[in-house]
Design a protein around this motif. Structure first.
Motif, PDB file in Angstrom:
ATOM      1  N   ALA A  20     -13.708  29.971 -12.548  1.00 16.75           N
ATOM      2  CA  ALA A  20     -13.444  30.705 -13.793  1.00 16.75           C
ATOM      3  C   ALA A  20     -12.626  31.954 -13.432  1.00 16.75           C
ATOM      4  O   ALA A  20     -13.182  32.921 -12.897  1.00 16.75           O
ATOM      5  CB  ALA A  20     -14.751  31.081 -14.472  1.00 16.75           C
ATOM      6  N   ILE A  21     -11.325  31.912 -13.714  1.00 16.02           N
ATOM      7  CA  ILE A  21     -10.429  33.012 -13.314  1.00 16.02           C
ATOM      8  C   ILE A  21      -9.548  33.523 -14.445  1.00 16.02           C
ATOM      9  O   ILE A  21      -8.628  34.288 -14.225  1.00 16.02           O
ATOM     10  CB  ILE A  21      -9.541  32.590 -12.134  1.00 16.02           C
ATOM     11  N   SER A  22      -9.810  33.061 -15.661  1.00 16.94           N
ATOM     12  CA  SER A  22      -8.970  33.497 -16.780  1.00 16.94           C
ATOM     13  C   SER A  22      -9.845  33.828 -17.977  1.00 16.94           C
ATOM     14  O   SER A  22     -11.023  33.468 -18.051  1.00 16.94           O
ATOM     15  CB  SER A  22      -7.942  32.427 -17.141  1.00 16.94           C
ATOM     16  N   ARG A  23      -9.220  34.497 -18.914  1.00 21.06           N
ATOM     17  CA  ARG A  23      -9.931  34.837 -20.169  1.00 21.06           C
ATOM     18  C   ARG A  23      -8.971  34.747 -21.318  1.00 21.06           C
ATOM     19  O   ARG A  23      -7.793  34.730 -21.200  1.00 21.06           O
ATOM     20  CB  ARG A  23     -10.555  36.213 -20.087  1.00 21.06           C
ATOM     21  N   LEU A  25      -4.728  35.678 -16.699  1.00 19.45           N
ATOM     22  CA  LEU A  25      -5.432  35.735 -15.426  1.00 19.45           C
ATOM     23  C   LEU A  25      -6.378  36.935 -15.411  1.00 19.45           C
ATOM     24  O   LEU A  25      -6.014  38.020 -15.867  1.00 19.45           O
ATOM     25  CB  LEU A  25      -4.424  35.841 -14.276  1.00 19.45           C
ATOM     26  N   HIS A  26      -7.565  36.741 -14.894  1.00 24.45           N
ATOM     27  CA  HIS A  26      -8.538  37.820 -14.698  1.00 24.45           C
ATOM     28  C   HIS A  26      -8.507  38.165 -13.205  1.00 24.45           C
ATOM     29  O   HIS A  26      -9.142  37.473 -12.401  1.00 24.45           O
ATOM     30  CB  HIS A  26      -9.922  37.364 -15.157  1.00 24.45           C
ATOM     31  N   LEU A  55       0.975  30.491 -11.697  1.00 25.54           N
ATOM     32  CA  LEU A  55       1.239  31.884 -11.369  1.00 25.54           C
ATOM     33  C   LEU A  55       1.094  32.080  -9.869  1.00 25.54           C
ATOM     34  O   LEU A  55       0.240  31.455  -9.235  1.00 25.54           O
ATOM     35  CB  LEU A  55       0.237  32.800 -12.084  1.00 25.54           C
ATOM     36  N   MET A  56       1.898  32.928  -9.321  1.00 23.48           N
ATOM     37  CA  MET A  56       1.773  33.286  -7.914  1.00 23.48           C
ATOM     38  C   MET A  56       1.247  34.711  -7.848  1.00 23.48           C
ATOM     39  O   MET A  56       1.713  35.588  -8.577  1.00 23.48           O
ATOM     40  CB  MET A  56       3.125  33.166  -7.206  1.00 23.48           C
ATOM     41  N   ALA A  57       0.279  34.916  -6.971  1.00 24.43           N
ATOM     42  CA  ALA A  57      -0.381  36.216  -6.887  1.00 24.43           C
ATOM     43  C   ALA A  57      -0.714  36.536  -5.432  1.00 24.43           C
ATOM     44  O   ALA A  57      -0.532  35.703  -4.533  1.00 24.43           O
ATOM     45  CB  ALA A  57      -1.657  36.202  -7.728  1.00 24.43           C
ATOM     46  N   TRP A  58      -1.188  37.740  -5.255  1.00 22.94           N
ATOM     47  CA  TRP A  58      -1.694  38.187  -3.960  1.00 22.94           C
ATOM     48  C   TRP A  58      -3.177  38.475  -4.119  1.00 22.94           C
ATOM     49  O   TRP A  58      -3.588  39.111  -5.088  1.00 22.94           O
ATOM     50  CB  TRP A  58      -1.010  39.473  -3.505  1.00 22.94           C
TER      51      TRP A  58
END
Length: 160
Positions: free
Chosen positions: A157-160, A73-74, A54-57
């Motif tokens: 830890a960046i997802s749930r 993504l969290h 995933l690409m994010a800001w």
């Protein structure tokens, strides 16, 4: 389908071992994890080992996020990990322009304009993971340690 992509060339240049897994890409799979789940089913791998890119800001900085296909993504966790105040997903056109890949085929490897990479920490426990190889319908299987090293990624830890 060509098996050589910018992603595979980047891994070849780094001397990293990987295996390619072509599959029939389903453009109709839902975008909320559906493409990753469809890819997992197509190659016969558990969804937690098939990672989506995933690409994010984070604030105004672009970031690349790699998480298991069965997770979401969290954003608050990503922002905290990246030392920012907020995180949001990048628009499709911008993600394609920055990476040089089409959505459904975005790889964290060989991006045209590389961004810092964060990988879900839980994915590091597997012997190997499946990541997009830079085109729709093509995954590469790689050790998480090699992926981390080549990408200079951080495991959080960046997802749930």
């Amino acid at each position: 389908m060509s098996m050589a992509t910018r992603a595979t060339r980047a891994l070849d240049a780094a001397g990293v071992a990987y295996r390619l897994h072509p599959y029939d890409y389903d453009a109709e799979a839902s975008t909320a994890g559906g493409k990753g789940l469809q890819a997992a089913a197509a190659v016969g791998a558990p969804p937690q080992r098939v990672l989506k890119t995933l690409m994010a800001w984070v604030d105004a900085r672009p970031v690349c996020v790699v998480i298991p296909s069965d997770r979401q993504l969290h954003p608050k966790a990503l922002a905290a990990a990246a030392g920012g105040k907020g995180a949001k997903m990048m628009e499709v056109a911008e993600a394609e322009r920055r990476t040089g890949y089409k959505v459904g085929g975005i790889s964290p490897f060989g991006q045209q304009r590389p961004a810092p990479v964060w990988i879900e920490r839980d994915a590091m426990a597997a012997d190997s993971v499946f990541v997009n190889a830079g085109q729709r319908g093509l995954l590469l299987e790689i050790s998480p340690a090699d992926a981390m090293r080549v990408l200079k990624a951080q495991a959080v830890a960046i997802s749930r």
